[in-house]
Design a protein around this motif. Structure first.
Motif, PDB file in Angstrom:
ATOM      1  N   LYS A   1      43.608 -27.201  15.942  1.00 49.13           N
ATOM      2  CA  LYS A   1      43.120 -26.962  17.299  1.00 49.13           C
ATOM      3  C   LYS A   1      42.096 -25.824  17.316  1.00 49.13           C
TER       4      LYS A   1
ATOM      5  N   ASP B   1      40.224 -24.815  14.835  1.00 48.43           N
ATOM      6  CA  ASP B   1      39.005 -25.282  14.178  1.00 48.43           C
ATOM      7  C   ASP B   1      38.176 -26.148  15.126  1.00 48.43           C
ATOM      8  N   GLY B   2      38.856 -26.997  15.905  1.00 52.48           N
ATOM      9  CA  GLY B   2      38.157 -27.833  16.875  1.00 52.48           C
ATOM     10  C   GLY B   2      37.454 -27.003  17.939  1.00 52.48           C
ATOM     11  N   LEU B   3      38.139 -25.958  18.405  1.00 56.20           N
ATOM     12  CA  LEU B   3      37.515 -25.071  19.394  1.00 56.20           C
ATOM     13  C   LEU B   3      36.289 -24.370  18.812  1.00 56.20           C
TER      14      LEU B   3
ATOM     15  N   ALA C   1      34.430 -25.394  16.381  1.00 57.62           N
ATOM     16  CA  ALA C   1      33.369 -26.376  16.155  1.00 57.62           C
ATOM     17  C   ALA C   1      32.648 -26.724  17.458  1.00 57.62           C
ATOM     18  N   SER C   2      33.396 -26.798  18.554  1.00 62.19           N
ATOM     19  CA  SER C   2      32.768 -27.204  19.805  1.00 62.19           C
ATOM     20  C   SER C   2      32.184 -26.037  20.599  1.00 62.19           C
ATOM     21  N   LEU C   3      32.777 -24.866  20.496  1.00 62.72           N
ATOM     22  CA  LEU C   3      32.336 -23.731  21.312  1.00 62.72           C
ATOM     23  C   LEU C   3      31.608 -22.646  20.539  1.00 62.72           C
TER      24      LEU C   3
ATOM     25  N   PRO D   1      40.428 -38.109  18.210  1.00 64.37           N
ATOM     26  CA  PRO D   1      38.990 -38.308  18.032  1.00 64.37           C
ATOM     27  C   PRO D   1      38.723 -39.285  16.893  1.00 64.37           C
TER      28      PRO D   1
ATOM     29  N   ASP E   1      37.413 -40.826  13.578  1.00 66.73           N
ATOM     30  CA  ASP E   1      37.177 -40.259  12.250  1.00 66.73           C
ATOM     31  C   ASP E   1      36.702 -41.388  11.347  1.00 66.73           C
TER      32      ASP E   1
END
Length: 106
Positions: free
Chosen positions: A35, A37-39, A41-43, A76, A78
């Motif tokens: 989670k 890492d996803g944040l 990557a997106s922010l 998501p 993949d």
């Protein structure tokens, strides 16, 4: 008391837990790491405190939705995982056909 070191967003955190709970704690930490890492990557980059707060809010939101009976959001896409799954499926089908041929020949 067992010791586990988990890594989230490139930082290591030494933690204590009951003996035998190490795999569970590592699994929970891995989920948080994904989670986080996803944040990132997106922010983009953010302070450790903000990252942990936002990650905790994501987990709290999922828990809230779960308690309210809402379905979790879809995973998501993949493409790499989809390709590996397709290749494995094809291999399993080929092996199954081969076993069936051998079984029918016997």
């Amino acid at each position: 008391m067992a010791q586990v070191t988990v890594e989230i967003a490139g930082r290591s955190y030494p933690l204590s837990c009951r003996d035998g709970d190490e795999p569970h704690l590592e699994s929970l930490a891995a989920s948080l790491a994904r989670k986080a890492d996803g944040l990132l990557a997106s922010l983009g980059p953010m302070s450790e405190a903000r990252l942990m707060l936002m990650t905790a809010l994501m987990v709290a939101d999922e828990l809230h939705d779960s308690r309210a009976g809402k379905a979790p959001p879809p995973l998501p896409a993949d493409p790499a995982a989809d390709a590996r799954l397709a290749a494995l499926t094809a291999r399993i089908e080929a092996l199954t056909a081969r076993l069936e041929r051998k079984s029918n020949a016997a």
